[in-house]
Each structure stands twice: as C-alpha cells, then as structure tokens.
Design an enzyme around this catalytic site. Structure first.
Site, PDB file in Angstrom:
ATOM      1  N   SER A 126       0.838  -1.198   0.000  1.00 24.69           N
ATOM      2  CA  SER A 126       0.000   0.000   0.000  1.00 24.69           C
ATOM      3  C   SER A 126       0.869   1.242   0.000  1.00 24.69           C
ATOM      4  CB  SER A 126      -0.861  -0.014   1.269  1.00 24.69           C
ATOM      5  OG  SER A 126      -1.453   1.243   1.459  1.00 24.69           O
ATOM      6  N   TYR A 150      -1.212  -0.488  10.671  1.00 19.75           N
ATOM      7  CA  TYR A 150      -1.554  -1.089   9.368  1.00 19.75           C
ATOM      8  C   TYR A 150      -0.412  -0.879   8.375  1.00 19.75           C
ATOM      9  CZ  TYR A 150      -3.495  -1.452   4.665  1.00 19.75           C
ATOM     10  OH  TYR A 150      -3.682  -1.772   3.342  1.00 19.75           O
ATOM     11  N   LYS A 154       2.380  -3.641   6.569  1.00 18.72           N
ATOM     12  CA  LYS A 154       2.724  -3.799   5.144  1.00 18.72           C
ATOM     13  C   LYS A 154       4.225  -3.645   4.935  1.00 18.72           C
ATOM     14  CE  LYS A 154      -1.360  -4.515   3.466  1.00 18.72           C
ATOM     15  NZ  LYS A 154      -1.697  -5.814   2.866  1.00 18.72           N
ATOM     16  N   ASN A 200     -13.912   5.004   3.946  1.00 14.14           N
ATOM     17  CA  ASN A 200     -13.296   5.559   2.740  1.00 14.14           C
ATOM     18  C   ASN A 200     -14.249   6.475   1.993  1.00 14.14           C
ATOM     19  OD1 ASN A 200     -11.890   2.468   2.761  1.00 14.14           O
ATOM     20  ND2 ASN A 200     -10.562   4.240   2.680  1.00 14.14           N
TER      21      ASN A 200
HETATM   22  P1  NAD Z   1     -11.015  -6.747   1.410  1.00 10.60           P
HETATM   23  O1  NAD Z   1     -11.199  -6.745   2.887  1.00 10.60           O
HETATM   24  O2  NAD Z   1     -12.202  -6.520   0.547  1.00 10.60           O
HETATM   25  O3  NAD Z   1     -10.319  -8.120   0.959  1.00 10.60           O
HETATM   26  C1  NAD Z   1      -9.457  -8.846   1.790  1.00 10.60           C
HETATM   27  C2  NAD Z   1      -9.973 -10.281   1.821  1.00 10.60           C
HETATM   28  O4  NAD Z   1      -9.097 -11.077   2.608  1.00 10.60           O
HETATM   29  C3  NAD Z   1     -11.364 -10.413   2.439  1.00 10.60           C
HETATM   30  O5  NAD Z   1     -12.175 -11.177   1.562  1.00 10.60           O
HETATM   31  C4  NAD Z   1     -11.123 -11.134   3.755  1.00 10.60           C
HETATM   32  O6  NAD Z   1     -12.223 -11.955   4.105  1.00 10.60           O
HETATM   33  C5  NAD Z   1      -9.883 -11.917   3.445  1.00 10.60           C
HETATM   34  N1  NAD Z   1      -9.003 -12.227   4.595  1.00 10.60           N
HETATM   35  C6  NAD Z   1      -8.549 -11.384   5.557  1.00 10.60           C
HETATM   36  N2  NAD Z   1      -7.723 -12.037   6.383  1.00 10.60           N
HETATM   37  C7  NAD Z   1      -7.654 -13.321   5.951  1.00 10.60           C
HETATM   38  C8  NAD Z   1      -6.969 -14.477   6.392  1.00 10.60           C
HETATM   39  N3  NAD Z   1      -6.173 -14.444   7.475  1.00 10.60           N
HETATM   40  N4  NAD Z   1      -7.107 -15.622   5.697  1.00 10.60           N
HETATM   41  C9  NAD Z   1      -7.915 -15.673   4.610  1.00 10.60           C
HETATM   42  N5  NAD Z   1      -8.589 -14.607   4.141  1.00 10.60           N
HETATM   43  C10 NAD Z   1      -8.469 -13.442   4.812  1.00 10.60           C
HETATM   44  O7  NAD Z   1      -9.869  -5.688   1.088  1.00 10.60           O
HETATM   45  P2  NAD Z   1      -9.332  -5.155  -0.319  1.00 10.60           P
HETATM   46  O8  NAD Z   1      -9.643  -3.723  -0.398  1.00 10.60           O
HETATM   47  O9  NAD Z   1      -9.723  -6.052  -1.412  1.00 10.60           O
HETATM   48  O10 NAD Z   1      -7.769  -5.279  -0.049  1.00 10.60           O
HETATM   49  C11 NAD Z   1      -7.002  -6.388  -0.484  1.00 10.60           C
HETATM   50  C12 NAD Z   1      -5.563  -6.185  -0.065  1.00 10.60           C
HETATM   51  O11 NAD Z   1      -5.078  -4.972  -0.610  1.00 10.60           O
HETATM   52  C13 NAD Z   1      -5.365  -6.077   1.460  1.00 10.60           C
HETATM   53  O12 NAD Z   1      -4.166  -6.750   1.799  1.00 10.60           O
HETATM   54  C14 NAD Z   1      -5.224  -4.586   1.685  1.00 10.60           C
HETATM   55  O13 NAD Z   1      -4.459  -4.294   2.816  1.00 10.60           O
HETATM   56  C15 NAD Z   1      -4.522  -4.154   0.403  1.00 10.60           C
HETATM   57  N6  NAD Z   1      -4.765  -2.731   0.071  1.00 10.60           N
HETATM   58  C16 NAD Z   1      -6.050  -2.256  -0.025  1.00 10.60           C
HETATM   59  C17 NAD Z   1      -6.267  -0.910  -0.300  1.00 10.60           C
HETATM   60  C18 NAD Z   1      -7.677  -0.341  -0.371  1.00 10.60           C
HETATM   61  O14 NAD Z   1      -7.823   0.883  -0.227  1.00 10.60           O
HETATM   62  N7  NAD Z   1      -8.712  -1.125  -0.610  1.00 10.60           N
HETATM   63  C19 NAD Z   1      -5.176  -0.058  -0.508  1.00 10.60           C
HETATM   64  C20 NAD Z   1      -3.894  -0.575  -0.424  1.00 10.60           C
HETATM   65  C21 NAD Z   1      -3.704  -1.925  -0.138  1.00 10.60           C
HETATM   66  N1  UDP Z   2     -12.481  11.732   3.270  1.00 12.82           N
HETATM   67  C1  UDP Z   2     -13.462  12.644   3.604  1.00 12.82           C
HETATM   68  N2  UDP Z   2     -14.633  12.172   4.149  1.00 12.82           N
HETATM   69  C2  UDP Z   2     -14.863  10.844   4.358  1.00 12.82           C
HETATM   70  C3  UDP Z   2     -13.844   9.911   3.999  1.00 12.82           C
HETATM   71  C4  UDP Z   2     -12.666  10.396   3.459  1.00 12.82           C
HETATM   72  O1  UDP Z   2     -13.292  13.843   3.429  1.00 12.82           O
HETATM   73  O2  UDP Z   2     -15.941  10.478   4.871  1.00 12.82           O
HETATM   74  C5  UDP Z   2     -11.222  12.227   2.666  1.00 12.82           C
HETATM   75  C6  UDP Z   2      -9.975  11.888   3.468  1.00 12.82           C
HETATM   76  O3  UDP Z   2      -9.738  12.883   4.451  1.00 12.82           O
HETATM   77  C7  UDP Z   2      -8.902  11.855   2.383  1.00 12.82           C
HETATM   78  C8  UDP Z   2      -9.666  11.334   1.160  1.00 12.82           C
HETATM   79  O4  UDP Z   2     -11.059  11.581   1.431  1.00 12.82           O
HETATM   80  O5  UDP Z   2      -8.455  13.172   2.079  1.00 12.82           O
HETATM   81  C9  UDP Z   2      -9.467   9.852   0.919  1.00 12.82           C
HETATM   82  O6  UDP Z   2      -9.761   9.162   2.120  1.00 12.82           O
HETATM   83  P1  UDP Z   2      -9.903   7.586   2.177  1.00 12.82           P
HETATM   84  O7  UDP Z   2     -10.222   7.225   3.600  1.00 12.82           O
HETATM   85  O8  UDP Z   2     -10.824   7.115   1.112  1.00 12.82           O
HETATM   86  O9  UDP Z   2      -8.452   7.053   1.772  1.00 12.82           O
HETATM   87  P2  UDP Z   2      -7.017   7.278   2.467  1.00 12.82           P
HETATM   88  O10 UDP Z   2      -6.188   7.957   1.433  1.00 12.82           O
HETATM   89  O11 UDP Z   2      -7.192   8.091   3.676  1.00 12.82           O
HETATM   90  O12 UDP Z   2      -6.565   5.899   2.725  1.00 12.82           O
END
Ligand code: NAD
Ligand code: UDP
Length: 338
Positions: A126, A150, A154, A200
């Site tokens: 991330s 968190y 990572k 988010n």
């Molecule tokens: P999500 O929660 O929708 O998907 C994660 C999945 O992993 C879920 O289905 C959950 O049930 C499963 N899971 C969690 N722990 C587990 C375990 N121990 N064993 C088996 N399954 C497990 O989240 P997402 O948004 O799809 O994110 C996927 C990955 O990407 C995560 O590692 C997250 O940290 C990373 N990521 C997400 C974002 C974002 O904003 N969505 C940004 C950067 C990185």
């Molecule tokens: N944000 C906001 N109101 C909300 C959720 C998010 O104004 O209810 C703003 C937050 O402050 C950031 C941007 O939207 O500037 C993206 O936030 P998000 O939580 O989606 O992702 P982040 O980059 O923080 O992981």
C-alpha cells in the site's frame, strides 16, 4: 496448460476484480478466503462475468496444514496474496491483531510455498508505507515511514520478503503499492461493500448518492491544496486488477524482487471526487466541511513510471469512469451481495 493461481483474499474487493482479470488472461484463479470481510456469493457474480465460477476454499492463510494440503493437491503456478486486514483505525486499536494477520499470515504462506516449491508471489502492499511523503509524485525509492500499525504491517512484510528473496534467490516476488483503489467492474455485478459506516471516501459518497446517508463530512477544508481538501491518487480497481496480471507475468519471466507503485499519477481532491460523482450519477451530493481527520496526510499521488517501464502497465480509466462504475454497482446492489 492453464496455470492455476492461488488468490488469497480473492473474495474481497480487489481480489474479486483480479479474479476477473486473471480468468480473462487465461489463468485459473483458486480463491482462499476466510470470509472475514467478504461474501462468497461473489463467485456467482464472477461466473456471470467470466462464464465460469472460480473454485474457492473457505479457510485462513495462517492455517499451515490447510495450505500444505492445497499445495499438495493442486498444481499452483503462483500466489497473489490479498488476504489481510486494512482498516487504519482498527489497526491502531488492535495492533497485535493486525500484525498477527498481515505479517504472521504472510510468513506462514511463504513457508508453505517454499515447502511446496511454489516460488512466485505477488503481494498487496500500500502507498501507506510512505507515510507523509516529502513530495509528490512519489517514486518507489522515496523513504518509507508508515504512520500507523496497518502501514507498518505492510512495510514489515515488504522488508521480510526482501530478506527472504535474498536468502532464496530463486523466488519471484512483486510488491505492489496501491494508491486509492475505487470503482467497480463495468458490469455493475461486483464492487466494494464495506460493513457498517464506510471509512473511505468513495463508498461514503456512493451511500449519500443512493440515500443511505444524509451527507458527506469532508475531513478538512484548510489543507494547502487548490481547494483546501485532501488530495489522493484514485485508481480504478479494474486497472489495478490488470496490473496484477502484468505483475504475475513479469514474475514468471525471471527470479528477483520488484517493488512497484500502482496509481494514475494524478491527484484529485475530495471536492473533485464529489463533482465527478455528481456528473456521473446525476445526483447531488450533500456535504459539509468538518475538521481534519487525525493522521490524514494533506496530499499525495504516485509516480507510476516504473510500472509503465517494467510491466508496460498504465492506468487507463479516469475519475469519471471510476465514479460511473462505482455508481452502477451501488445502485444495482445497495446491500452488497444480499
Ligand atoms: P477486502 O477486505 O475486501 O479483501 C481482503 C480479503 O481477505 C477479504 O475477503 C477477507 O475476508 C480476506 N481475509 C482477511 N484475512 C484473511 C486471512 N487471514 N485468511 C484468509 N482470508 C483473509 O480488502 P481489499 O480492499 O480487497 O484489499 C485487499 C488487499 O489490498 C489487502 O491486503 C489490503 O491491505 C490491500 N490494500 C487495499 C487498499 C484499499 O484501499 N482497498 C489499498 C492498499 C492496499
Ligand atoms: N475523506 C473525507 N470524508 C470521508 C472519507 C474520506 O473527506 O468520509 C477524505 C480523506 O480525508 C482523504 C480522502 O477523502 O483526504 C481519501 O480518504 P480515504 O479514507 O478514502 O483514503 P485514504 O487515502 O485516507 O486511505
């Protein structure tokens, strides 16, 4: 021969979209998910999109015996590891739980892969590993100073996988640092469905548009940005999904470890997102400016040039499409997969 790819967390938001991209690229995704933050009815939707339901196993990546069984029974060509917890606030409240799942889970998986001789891994990292960056766009060699458990979970995984790759140079590892994944598959059949009140921005805006919430609270209107609101690099989840297929192909070419940003290279403010969503949905989004959210960084966006050079990948879908696709999913599925 079809290559089977183990997709941990494949029932989740990014994982499910990546299953579509994998199937369309000729791979066979095999989902392993504990369903802690997902709904397995997603597989029926995946079948409607790709013509074939992916196989799936309910289980946890920390379950070594289960992993050993999967690797013994299946011919797995590589692993895309999404499974993990991702809520920054929860990670502050329960840091050990986060390290247990995100860090320990990856170590168990890595050891099971080594024992089975499966040495190709794409890992979900991330942009939070950068913390509050000195400047944007952020290149991959910018300093990493994650500001919460968190982000540290990572970063610890990134560092330990780099150590592992040094110790076992046959491994092929790609660490993908996502910026802000949003949107949904263009069919509107799969998307993001946060449990409870969304943290988010995009899911919150979707819920305001569909009438589930009264108004958006903008977290801060006095940042040093063009309109005073926070700026992020929003990237369409299908672009991200395609980035994983490109990363997997690259990993299959040669051993090594690569760290790549996946973002558009463009920043958008909270109010830019609101305006784009209003245009895409035809609904007006009520909002008020509230205080800053503790721990928020004012503005950052990716330098995605390395992913362009190394993978030939670049984000193709803009903010309008991210909003239009998120809206199609939200309207068609106000209660997720129920
Ligand atoms: P999500 O929660 O929708 O998907 C994660 C999945 O992993 C879920 O289905 C959950 O049930 C499963 N899971 C969690 N722990 C587990 C375990 N121990 N064993 C088996 N399954 C497990 O989240 P997402 O948004 O799809 O994110 C996927 C990955 O990407 C995560 O590692 C997250 O940290 C990373 N990521 C997400 C974002 C974002 O904003 N969505 C940004 C950067 C990185
Ligand atoms: N944000 C906001 N109101 C909300 C959720 C998010 O104004 O209810 C703003 C937050 O402050 C950031 C941007 O939207 O500037 C993206 O936030 P998000 O939580 O989606 O992702 P982040 O980059 O923080 O992981």
């Amino acid at each position: 021969m079809t290559h089977t790819i183990l997709v941990t967390g494949g029932a989740g938001f990014i994982g499910s979209h990546t299953c579509v991209a994998l199937a369309q690229a000729g791979y066979e995704p095999l989902i392993l998910d504990n369903l802690g933050n997902s709904d397995i009815r997603v597989v029926d939707r995946l079948a409607r999109i790709t013509g074939r339901a992916p196989r799936w196993i309910e289980g946890d990546v920390r379950d070594r015996a289960l992993l050993d069984r999967i690797f013994a029974e299946e011919r797995i060509a590589g692993v895309i590891h999404f499974a993990g917890l991702k809520a920054v606030g929860d990670s502050v409240a329960d840091p050990i739980g986060y390290y247990e799942n995100n860090v320990h889970g990856t170590w168990v998986l890595t050891q099971a892969m080594e024992a089975a001789g499966v040495r190709t891994l794409v890992f979900s990292s991330s942009a939070t590993v950068y913390g509050d960056p000195e400047r944007s766009p952020i290149p991959e060699d910018a300093p990493c100073r994650p500001a919460n458990p968190y982000g540290r979970s990572k970063r610890i995984v990134e560092e330990t996988l780099a150590d592992w790759q040094q110790a076992s140079p046959g491994w092929r590892i790609v660490l993908l640092r996502y910026f802000n994944p949003v949107g949904a598959h263009e069919s509107g059949l799969i998307g993001e469905h946060p449990q409870g009140k969304p943290n988010n921005l995009m899911p919150f805006v979707c819920q305001v548009a569909v009438g589930l919430r009264d108004k958006l609270v903008v977290h801060g209107g006095d940042y040093p940005t063009a309109d005073g609101t926070g700026v992020r690099d929003y990237v369409h989840v299908m672009d991200l999904a395609e980035g994983h297929v490109a990363a997997l192909r690259k990993a299959q070419e040669a051993p090594g470890l690569l760290t790549l940003n996946l973002g558009t290279g463009q920043g958008a403010s909270v109010l830019d997102v609101v305006k784009a969503f209003e245009a895409a949905s035809g609904r007006s989004i009520a909002y008020e400016i509230g205080p800053r959210r503790p721990g928020d960084v004012p503005a950052y966006w990716a330098d995605p040039a390395l992913a362009g050079r190394v993978l030939g990948w670049q984000a193709r879908r803009g903010l309008e499409q991210m909003c239009a696709d998120a809206w199609r999913w939200q309207q068609g599925n106000p209660r997720g997969y129920e």
